[in-house]
Design a protein around this motif. Structure first.
Motif, PDB file in Angstrom:
ATOM      1  N   ALA A  13       0.829  -1.207   0.000  1.00 37.71           N
ATOM      2  CA  ALA A  13       0.000   0.000   0.000  1.00 37.71           C
ATOM      3  C   ALA A  13       0.860   1.253   0.000  1.00 37.71           C
ATOM      4  O   ALA A  13       0.570   2.216  -0.713  1.00 37.71           O
ATOM      5  CB  ALA A  13      -0.945   0.002   1.209  1.00 37.71           C
ATOM      6  N   VAL A  14       1.931   1.254   0.811  1.00 39.86           N
ATOM      7  CA  VAL A  14       2.837   2.403   0.848  1.00 39.86           C
ATOM      8  C   VAL A  14       3.522   2.593  -0.503  1.00 39.86           C
ATOM      9  O   VAL A  14       3.635   3.711  -1.018  1.00 39.86           O
ATOM     10  CB  VAL A  14       3.879   2.244   1.972  1.00 39.86           C
ATOM     11  CG1 VAL A  14       4.947   3.326   1.881  1.00 39.86           C
ATOM     12  CG2 VAL A  14       3.205   2.285   3.336  1.00 39.86           C
ATOM     13  N   ALA A  15       3.979   1.485  -1.097  1.00 42.49           N
ATOM     14  CA  ALA A  15       4.626   1.569  -2.408  1.00 42.49           C
ATOM     15  C   ALA A  15       3.651   2.101  -3.455  1.00 42.49           C
ATOM     16  O   ALA A  15       4.020   2.912  -4.307  1.00 42.49           O
ATOM     17  CB  ALA A  15       5.143   0.196  -2.820  1.00 42.49           C
ATOM     18  N   SER A  16       2.404   1.659  -3.378  1.00 44.21           N
ATOM     19  CA  SER A  16       1.391   2.138  -4.315  1.00 44.21           C
ATOM     20  C   SER A  16       1.132   3.620  -4.125  1.00 44.21           C
ATOM     21  O   SER A  16       0.972   4.369  -5.093  1.00 44.21           O
ATOM     22  CB  SER A  16       0.087   1.354  -4.115  1.00 44.21           C
ATOM     23  OG  SER A  16      -0.935   1.849  -4.948  1.00 44.21           O
ATOM     24  N   TRP A 219      -5.870  -2.188   6.196  1.00 37.92           N
ATOM     25  CA  TRP A 219      -6.971  -1.510   5.533  1.00 37.92           C
ATOM     26  C   TRP A 219      -6.925  -0.020   5.786  1.00 37.92           C
ATOM     27  O   TRP A 219      -7.356   0.783   4.939  1.00 37.92           O
ATOM     28  CB  TRP A 219      -8.312  -2.097   5.970  1.00 37.92           C
ATOM     29  CG  TRP A 219      -8.680  -1.854   7.405  1.00 37.92           C
ATOM     30  CD1 TRP A 219      -8.406  -2.645   8.473  1.00 37.92           C
ATOM     31  CD2 TRP A 219      -9.418  -0.734   7.912  1.00 37.92           C
ATOM     32  NE1 TRP A 219      -8.909  -2.100   9.632  1.00 37.92           N
ATOM     33  CE2 TRP A 219      -9.535  -0.926   9.315  1.00 37.92           C
ATOM     34  CE3 TRP A 219      -9.979   0.402   7.338  1.00 37.92           C
ATOM     35  CZ2 TRP A 219     -10.192  -0.016  10.137  1.00 37.92           C
ATOM     36  CZ3 TRP A 219     -10.634   1.318   8.154  1.00 37.92           C
ATOM     37  CH2 TRP A 219     -10.740   1.107   9.529  1.00 37.92           C
ATOM     38  N   ARG A 220      -6.378   0.394   6.955  1.00 39.50           N
ATOM     39  CA  ARG A 220      -6.226   1.823   7.226  1.00 39.50           C
ATOM     40  C   ARG A 220      -5.157   2.434   6.323  1.00 39.50           C
ATOM     41  O   ARG A 220      -5.280   3.571   5.860  1.00 39.50           O
ATOM     42  CB  ARG A 220      -5.870   2.060   8.693  1.00 39.50           C
ATOM     43  CG  ARG A 220      -6.997   1.786   9.666  1.00 39.50           C
ATOM     44  CD  ARG A 220      -6.604   2.193  11.076  1.00 39.50           C
ATOM     45  NE  ARG A 220      -7.621   1.851  12.036  1.00 39.50           N
ATOM     46  CZ  ARG A 220      -8.678   2.616  12.326  1.00 39.50           C
ATOM     47  NH1 ARG A 220      -8.831   3.766  11.701  1.00 39.50           N
ATOM     48  NH2 ARG A 220      -9.559   2.229  13.222  1.00 39.50           N
ATOM     49  N   VAL A 221      -4.075   1.682   6.094  1.00 36.02           N
ATOM     50  CA  VAL A 221      -3.019   2.158   5.191  1.00 36.02           C
ATOM     51  C   VAL A 221      -3.601   2.386   3.801  1.00 36.02           C
ATOM     52  O   VAL A 221      -3.337   3.419   3.157  1.00 36.02           O
ATOM     53  CB  VAL A 221      -1.855   1.144   5.131  1.00 36.02           C
ATOM     54  CG1 VAL A 221      -0.813   1.580   4.104  1.00 36.02           C
ATOM     55  CG2 VAL A 221      -1.204   0.997   6.511  1.00 36.02           C
ATOM     56  N   ALA A 222      -4.397   1.433   3.327  1.00 35.91           N
ATOM     57  CA  ALA A 222      -5.010   1.568   2.006  1.00 35.91           C
ATOM     58  C   ALA A 222      -5.976   2.744   1.956  1.00 35.91           C
ATOM     59  O   ALA A 222      -6.005   3.503   0.976  1.00 35.91           O
ATOM     60  CB  ALA A 222      -5.728   0.267   1.638  1.00 35.91           C
ATOM     61  N   THR A 223      -6.757   2.926   3.032  1.00 34.72           N
ATOM     62  CA  THR A 223      -7.721   4.022   3.069  1.00 34.72           C
ATOM     63  C   THR A 223      -7.032   5.379   3.052  1.00 34.72           C
ATOM     64  O   THR A 223      -7.424   6.287   2.305  1.00 34.72           O
ATOM     65  CB  THR A 223      -8.614   3.905   4.316  1.00 34.72           C
ATOM     66  OG1 THR A 223      -9.327   2.654   4.281  1.00 34.72           O
ATOM     67  CG2 THR A 223      -9.610   5.043   4.384  1.00 34.72           C
ATOM     68  N   VAL A 224      -6.006   5.522   3.888  1.00 37.33           N
ATOM     69  CA  VAL A 224      -5.274   6.799   3.942  1.00 37.33           C
ATOM     70  C   VAL A 224      -4.571   7.056   2.614  1.00 37.33           C
ATOM     71  O   VAL A 224      -4.532   8.193   2.122  1.00 37.33           O
ATOM     72  CB  VAL A 224      -4.274   6.802   5.111  1.00 37.33           C
ATOM     73  CG1 VAL A 224      -3.383   8.040   5.064  1.00 37.33           C
ATOM     74  CG2 VAL A 224      -5.014   6.740   6.444  1.00 37.33           C
ATOM     75  N   SER A 225      -4.006   6.018   2.019  1.00 40.39           N
ATOM     76  CA  SER A 225      -3.348   6.179   0.719  1.00 40.39           C
ATOM     77  C   SER A 225      -4.330   6.673  -0.331  1.00 40.39           C
ATOM     78  O   SER A 225      -4.032   7.589  -1.108  1.00 40.39           O
ATOM     79  CB  SER A 225      -2.732   4.844   0.277  1.00 40.39           C
ATOM     80  OG  SER A 225      -1.778   4.384   1.204  1.00 40.39           O
ATOM     81  N   LEU A 228      -5.124  10.334   0.277  1.00 39.76           N
ATOM     82  CA  LEU A 228      -4.069  11.254  -0.153  1.00 39.76           C
ATOM     83  C   LEU A 228      -4.100  11.464  -1.667  1.00 39.76           C
ATOM     84  O   LEU A 228      -3.948  12.589  -2.157  1.00 39.76           O
ATOM     85  CB  LEU A 228      -2.703  10.722   0.282  1.00 39.76           C
ATOM     86  CG  LEU A 228      -2.452  10.640   1.789  1.00 39.76           C
ATOM     87  CD1 LEU A 228      -1.065  10.095   2.060  1.00 39.76           C
ATOM     88  CD2 LEU A 228      -2.620  11.999   2.457  1.00 39.76           C
ATOM     89  N   VAL A 229      -4.293  10.383  -2.400  1.00 40.26           N
ATOM     90  CA  VAL A 229      -4.405  10.507  -3.861  1.00 40.26           C
ATOM     91  C   VAL A 229      -5.647  11.321  -4.225  1.00 40.26           C
ATOM     92  O   VAL A 229      -5.610  12.174  -5.124  1.00 40.26           O
ATOM     93  CB  VAL A 229      -4.453   9.114  -4.514  1.00 40.26           C
ATOM     94  CG1 VAL A 229      -4.706   9.234  -6.021  1.00 40.26           C
ATOM     95  CG2 VAL A 229      -3.148   8.369  -4.265  1.00 40.26           C
ATOM     96  N   ALA A 230      -6.763  11.079  -3.508  1.00 37.96           N
ATOM     97  CA  ALA A 230      -7.996  11.834  -3.764  1.00 37.96           C
ATOM     98  C   ALA A 230      -7.795  13.318  -3.484  1.00 37.96           C
ATOM     99  O   ALA A 230      -8.402  14.168  -4.150  1.00 37.96           O
ATOM    100  CB  ALA A 230      -9.132  11.277  -2.909  1.00 37.96           C
ATOM    101  N   THR A 231      -6.949  13.646  -2.510  1.00 36.93           N
ATOM    102  CA  THR A 231      -6.681  15.048  -2.193  1.00 36.93           C
ATOM    103  C   THR A 231      -6.041  15.762  -3.376  1.00 36.93           C
ATOM    104  O   THR A 231      -6.468  16.853  -3.772  1.00 36.93           O
ATOM    105  CB  THR A 231      -5.749  15.145  -0.973  1.00 36.93           C
ATOM    106  OG1 THR A 231      -6.392  14.550   0.164  1.00 36.93           O
ATOM    107  CG2 THR A 231      -5.414  16.596  -0.657  1.00 36.93           C
ATOM    108  N   VAL A 232      -5.019  15.150  -3.950  1.00 39.38           N
ATOM    109  CA  VAL A 232      -4.323  15.766  -5.081  1.00 39.38           C
ATOM    110  C   VAL A 232      -5.261  15.872  -6.278  1.00 39.38           C
ATOM    111  O   VAL A 232      -5.369  16.933  -6.920  1.00 39.38           O
ATOM    112  CB  VAL A 232      -3.065  14.962  -5.448  1.00 39.38           C
ATOM    113  CG1 VAL A 232      -2.304  15.651  -6.579  1.00 39.38           C
ATOM    114  CG2 VAL A 232      -2.152  14.809  -4.231  1.00 39.38           C
ATOM    115  N   CYS A 233      -5.950  14.777  -6.581  1.00 37.37           N
ATOM    116  CA  CYS A 233      -6.866  14.793  -7.729  1.00 37.37           C
ATOM    117  C   CYS A 233      -7.995  15.804  -7.520  1.00 37.37           C
ATOM    118  O   CYS A 233      -8.386  16.516  -8.463  1.00 37.37           O
ATOM    119  CB  CYS A 233      -7.455  13.403  -7.945  1.00 37.37           C
ATOM    120  SG  CYS A 233      -6.244  12.152  -8.447  1.00 37.37           S
TER     121      CYS A 233
END
Length: 330
Positions: A13-16, A219-225, A228-233
């Motif tokens: 998830a972090v790498a993604s 699942w929290r790592v995936a959610t936060v990731s 963060l992507v949604a924030t930029v987009c």
């Protein structure tokens, strides 16, 4: 075996996340077809995403250095995770922050800015007590030892409030400057945009990052990731929408290639809306948004970083002291 699987999922998830943010950053740098407003707001969103990661790392460190003199304060999420990265980003973007005191002719604006958020907390406390038979202390979850004095509560809150005021005061100043000078927003729109972006960072991104540190579930790592992507987009989509509104044309938003940006942006908008949806919990976030907006307005009027820093520090102290008085009285 389960622990190893969870660890692998976290690393994936972090790498993604890193890969996604890198891709978005590269597109923001190289895609000249995006409106300039979308690029600039997207860069702000990328900065807030990175700031959330820095806050999480500093929070993790602070938990292990709690109680260590000086070092513990420097490792605070409001210093190493907020103030220092914000100053570094301001230097990188060429933002010159005014660290001098406000001019004498603007002292009235500075004083009003510093006091307004705290007075709003007092007014909200009175309204909750009279209209809803509730307390602001219960609203924000503050508790104190039954034998604690006002002086003790003030001393314990002073350091955290000062550091929070400094960190968020700098963030307000940088976001306002970039919004007005790089995006081209009017002062009123820059104040509104600053309040929205800083509130989103404080109430959504940072809270999610802190929760991830305390409860590091895959699942929290995936959610936060994803957040963060949604924030930029979402920020890029907001910039495109703003250009469309300025041009009074649907042309900027009609490109099919922008559909994923708007989809992810909608996810971020929903996450932002949920923090205000609950009553009375949403009142805290509304007051925080008001404080950030007033701080941005005061910064624009007084042209000094110390004005939003003082306003947000006094707001933080007011929240704690009002809670203490409520608990002592009732």
């Amino acid at each position: 075996m389960n622990c190893e699987a969870d660890s692998d999922l976290s690393r994936d998830a972090v790498a993604s996340l890193v890969s996604s943010l890198t891709t978005v950053a590269r597109e923001l740098r190289s895609d000249r077809s995006l409106p300039s407003e979308a690029t600039e707001v997207g860069r702000l969103g990328l900065f807030l995403a990175c700031l959330a990661v820095a806050s999480a790392v500093s929070y993790w460190v602070a938990l292990r250095l709690r109680g260590v003199p000086i070092v513990g304060a420097l490792s605070s999420p409001n210093v190493s995770g907020l103030a220092i990265p914000t100053l570094a980003y301001a230097s990188y973007r060429g933002v010159s922050l005014p660290f001098g005191p406000p001019e004498r002719s603007r002292l009235a604006d500075a004083l009003a800015t510093a006091l307004a958020p705290g007075l709003a907390v007092v007014a909200t406390s009175a309204l909750l007590a009279v209209g809803f038979d509730a307390s602001y202390a219960a609203l924000v979850g503050w508790t104190y030892h039954p034998e604690a004095s006002v002086a003790t509560a003030a001393v314990r809150a002073a350091e955290d409030a000062a550091l929070a005021g400094l960190g968020f005061g700098l963030l307000v100043a940088v976001v306002f400057d970039l919004g007005s000078s790089r995006v081209g927003l009017s002062p009123a729109r820059a104040v509104a945009a600053t309040a929205a972006l800083v509130t989103f960072f404080r109430s959504v991104l940072r809270d999610a990052a802190f929760t991830l540190v305390v409860f590091p579930k895959p699942w929290r790592v995936a959610t936060v990731s994803l957040l963060l992507v949604a924030t930029v987009c979402g920020c890029v989509a907001a910039g495109v929408t703003y250009r469309s509104a300025v041009e009074r044309s649907l042309r900027p938003v009609s490109r099919p290639a922008l559909a994923p940006l708007f989809a992810f942006g909608l996810l971020g908008l929903v996450a932002f809306g949920t923090v205000f949806a609950e009553f009375p919990g949403g009142v805290e976030h509304l007051l925080r948004a008001l404080a950030f907006g007033v701080a941005a307005f005061g910064y624009a009027r007084a042209e000094s970083v110390w004005v939003p820093a003082a306003a947000l520090a006094l707001f933080s102290i007011s929240v704690r002291l009002v809670g203490f008085v409520e608990l002592a009285a009732f």
